[in-house]
Design a protein around this motif. Structure first.
Motif, short mmCIF file in Angstrom:
data_model
loop_
_atom_site.label_atom_id
_atom_site.label_comp_id
_atom_site.label_asym_id
_atom_site.label_seq_id
_atom_site.Cartn_x
_atom_site.Cartn_y
_atom_site.Cartn_z
N LEU A 1 -33.30 -0.23 19.02
CA LEU A 1 -32.25 -0.36 20.03
C LEU A 1 -31.21 0.79 20.03
O LEU A 1 -30.96 1.34 21.23
CB LEU A 1 -31.39 -1.57 19.56
N GLU A 2 -31.20 1.55 19.02
CA GLU A 2 -30.67 2.78 18.95
C GLU A 2 -31.06 3.81 19.90
O GLU A 2 -30.73 4.74 20.73
CB GLU A 2 -30.17 3.52 17.68
N ASN A 3 -32.62 3.88 19.55
CA ASN A 3 -33.41 4.84 20.47
C ASN A 3 -33.29 4.49 22.06
O ASN A 3 -33.20 5.34 22.95
CB ASN A 3 -34.72 5.02 20.31
N MET A 4 -33.28 3.29 22.30
CA MET A 4 -33.27 2.70 23.80
C MET A 4 -31.97 2.90 24.12
O MET A 4 -31.74 3.36 25.29
CB MET A 4 -33.52 1.28 23.91
N LYS A 5 -30.86 3.01 23.47
CA LYS A 5 -29.51 3.26 23.71
C LYS A 5 -29.34 4.71 24.17
O LYS A 5 -28.84 5.21 25.22
CB LYS A 5 -28.56 2.93 22.64
N LYS A 6 -29.94 5.55 23.42
CA LYS A 6 -29.67 6.98 23.62
C LYS A 6 -30.52 7.53 24.67
O LYS A 6 -30.29 8.51 25.58
CB LYS A 6 -30.50 7.93 22.22
N GLN A 7 -31.71 6.65 24.99
CA GLN A 7 -32.47 7.16 26.18
C GLN A 7 -31.68 6.67 27.70
O GLN A 7 -32.33 6.80 28.58
CB GLN A 7 -33.91 6.50 26.08
N GLY A 8 -30.97 5.66 27.40
CA GLY A 8 -30.03 5.12 28.41
C GLY A 8 -30.56 3.99 29.21
O GLY A 8 -30.43 3.38 30.21
N GLU A 9 -31.73 3.38 28.31
CA GLU A 9 -32.45 2.25 28.70
C GLU A 9 -31.62 0.78 28.54
O GLU A 9 -31.88 -0.07 29.32
CB GLU A 9 -33.81 2.06 27.95
N ILE A 10 -30.65 0.91 27.58
CA ILE A 10 -29.95 -0.22 27.51
C ILE A 10 -28.30 0.28 27.29
O ILE A 10 -28.01 1.38 26.65
CB ILE A 10 -30.31 -1.09 26.12
N GLN A 11 -27.43 -0.61 27.54
CA GLN A 11 -25.97 -0.32 27.32
C GLN A 11 -25.42 -1.35 26.37
O GLN A 11 -24.83 -2.62 26.90
CB GLN A 11 -25.26 -0.24 28.59
N ILE A 12 -25.41 -1.17 24.98
CA ILE A 12 -24.99 -2.46 23.94
C ILE A 12 -24.05 -1.43 23.15
O ILE A 12 -24.36 -0.24 22.75
CB ILE A 12 -25.92 -2.88 23.25
N ASP A 13 -23.01 -1.95 22.34
CA ASP A 13 -22.28 -1.04 21.52
C ASP A 13 -22.71 -1.48 20.17
O ASP A 13 -22.76 -0.57 19.38
CB ASP A 13 -20.70 -1.76 21.76
N ASP A 14 -22.95 -2.80 19.74
CA ASP A 14 -23.09 -3.12 18.51
C ASP A 14 -24.86 -3.37 18.35
O ASP A 14 -25.11 -4.61 18.53
CB ASP A 14 -22.19 -4.50 18.02
N THR A 15 -25.62 -2.45 18.13
CA THR A 15 -27.21 -2.50 18.12
C THR A 15 -27.23 -3.60 16.81
O THR A 15 -28.41 -4.29 17.05
CB THR A 15 -27.84 -1.17 17.70
#
Length: 187
Positions: A135-149
């Protein structure tokens, strides 16, 4: 005639036999002697590898949880996929394995619900750090926007278990339900 085997081979043979006997007789009704008898060996051999039936069972759960979790972890560690690509691979893995797991017969018996829940907890503990990292990687890639992975990882993993274990619906229905929920959570 005595047959000598490598320790890891013999240990796995004892575990596999124990799980087969547990599935047939039930955990409580099975003794180390029953397991040895099924293998055509003396019970002392089983005790050479495991101090007790409980230790044997816990070792089996840990090994089985790692075995069942490995394909999921492998998918979560892949690089270069979109979120949709990961979900598709996870779904395909689930479709090919659901109900065909090595010790499925034991863990899915109605009287073994507590054993199944124990297995789930071990598997979730194994997969959790990989899900958080994913989830952290998906967040960095801009695939997801969540605060608390971490919380989202817990919600996804623990939340899907009742659907995965629902024996009243087909594998395809399980995949469809989880897919819809995941996409809503992660979009």
């Amino acid at each position: 005639m005595r047959i000598s085997k490598e320790p890891e081979v013999r240990k796995q043979e004892i575990i596999d036999t124990a799980m087969k006997v547990f599935a047939r007789k039930g955990y409580e009704a099975t003794s180390m002697t029953d397991i040895a008898k099924e293998m055509n060996v003396v019970s002392g051999l089983c005790y050479r590898y495991f101090k007790s039936k409980h230790e044997l069972y816990e070792t089996a759960v840990e090994m089985y949880a790692k075995e069942c979790s490995a394909p999921v972890i492998q998918i979560l560690r892949q690089e270069g996929l979109t979120l949709e690509g990961y979900i598709e691979r996870l779904e395909k893995n689930f479709i090919t394995t659901d109900g065909k797991e090595k010790y499925h017969d034991f863990f899915h018996q109605a009287e073994n619900v507590m054993f199944h829940q124990q297995l789930e907890l071990v598997m979730l503990k194994i997969v959790m750090p990989h899900m958080i990292n994913f989830l952290e990687n998906m967040k960095k890639q801009g695939e997801i926007q969540i605060d608390d992975t971490e919380s989202v990882a817990k919600f996804i993993l623990y939340g899907q278990m009742p659907i995965i274990n629902d024996e009243t619906i087909t594998t395809a229905e399980k995949v469809s339900k989880i897919d819809k929920i995941l996409k809503k959570i992660l979009s």
